[in-house]
Each structure stands twice: as structure tokens, then as C-alpha cells.
Design a protein around this motif. Structure first.
Motif, PDB file in Angstrom:
ATOM      1  N   ILE A  58       0.859  -1.182   0.000  1.00 27.64           N
ATOM      2  CA  ILE A  58       0.000   0.000   0.000  1.00 27.64           C
ATOM      3  C   ILE A  58       0.894   1.231   0.000  1.00 27.64           C
ATOM      4  O   ILE A  58       1.984   1.218   0.568  1.00 27.64           O
ATOM      5  N   THR A  61       0.076   6.996   1.658  1.00 27.56           N
ATOM      6  CA  THR A  61      -1.131   7.820   1.798  1.00 27.56           C
ATOM      7  C   THR A  61      -2.342   6.994   2.244  1.00 27.56           C
ATOM      8  O   THR A  61      -3.314   7.555   2.739  1.00 27.56           O
ATOM      9  N   MET A  62      -2.267   5.677   2.086  1.00 30.20           N
ATOM     10  CA  MET A  62      -3.390   4.808   2.442  1.00 30.20           C
ATOM     11  C   MET A  62      -3.271   4.230   3.850  1.00 30.20           C
ATOM     12  O   MET A  62      -4.129   3.461   4.272  1.00 30.20           O
ATOM     13  N   LEU A  65      -6.393   4.851   6.263  1.00 29.42           N
ATOM     14  CA  LEU A  65      -7.553   4.054   5.881  1.00 29.42           C
ATOM     15  C   LEU A  65      -7.323   2.577   6.198  1.00 29.42           C
ATOM     16  O   LEU A  65      -8.233   1.883   6.684  1.00 29.42           O
ATOM     17  N   PHE A  66      -6.124   2.094   5.951  1.00 23.99           N
ATOM     18  CA  PHE A  66      -5.770   0.708   6.261  1.00 23.99           C
ATOM     19  C   PHE A  66      -5.901   0.436   7.759  1.00 23.99           C
ATOM     20  O   PHE A  66      -6.503  -0.562   8.169  1.00 23.99           O
TER      21      PHE A  66
END
Length: 91
Positions: A58, A61-62, A65-66
Motif C-alpha cells: 500500500i 497515503t493509504m 484508511l488501512f
């Protein structure tokens, strides 16, 4: 009159239970998202490299959310362990 108060109290408990079921995952997501944001701004690249070693690729930037998603999923699998003190006669 007491019957009406009991009915209102029972409905209040039911409404509170429904709100708890709805908002509990949301609260877990928000806290885990915040922790993910902190991870992103402190050591996000190292975190992404560690996830890549596990086969999860990933971008940094994710990360929030992860973490938020894992926080909600993980909140459904809580366990409690109770330990009882062993009797002195048994030993």
C-alpha cells in the motif's frame, strides 16, 4: 402511570443499544484512523516496507484508511481471559 414509565425506560434501553451497535464501529474507525495518520506522519515509509514484507503493498497515503479498516475488523474479535487463583489444597 408506573406502566408508562417502565415502557419509556424499556424503549430508552433499546434505543441506546441500537445506537451503541451503530456508533461503536464508527468510533473504533475514527480512533484507528487517527493512529494511522500518526503512523503516516512519523514513520510511514518504514511501516509500508514492513507491510510489503508481508505481501501487502500500500502507498503511505493509504495508511490511515488501512489502520481504520483493521481497527473496525479487529474490534469484532475481542476475547477476554479470566484466570482463577489455584486452590492451595490442590498443589
Amino acid at each position: 402511570m408506573d406502566n408508562m414509565e417502565d415502557t419509556v425506560g424499556c424503549l430508552g434501553v433499546i434505543a441506546l443499544a441500537i445506537l451503541l451497535v451503530i456508533f461503536s464501529p464508527l468510533i473504533n474507525f475514527v480512533f484507528a484512523f487517527f493512529v494511522g495518520w500518526l503512523i503516516k506522519i512519523t514513520f510511514g515509509a518504514i511501516f509500508c516496507q514492513g507491510l510489503a514484507l508481508l505481501g501487502i503493498n500500500i502507498p503511505s497515503t493509504m495508511i490511515p484508511l488501512f489502520c481504520g479498516t483493521l481497527g473496525v475488523i479487529g474490534s469484532f474479535f475481542k476475547t477476554t481471559v479470566n484466570f482463577k487463583k489455584a486452590d492451595k489444597k490442590a498443589s
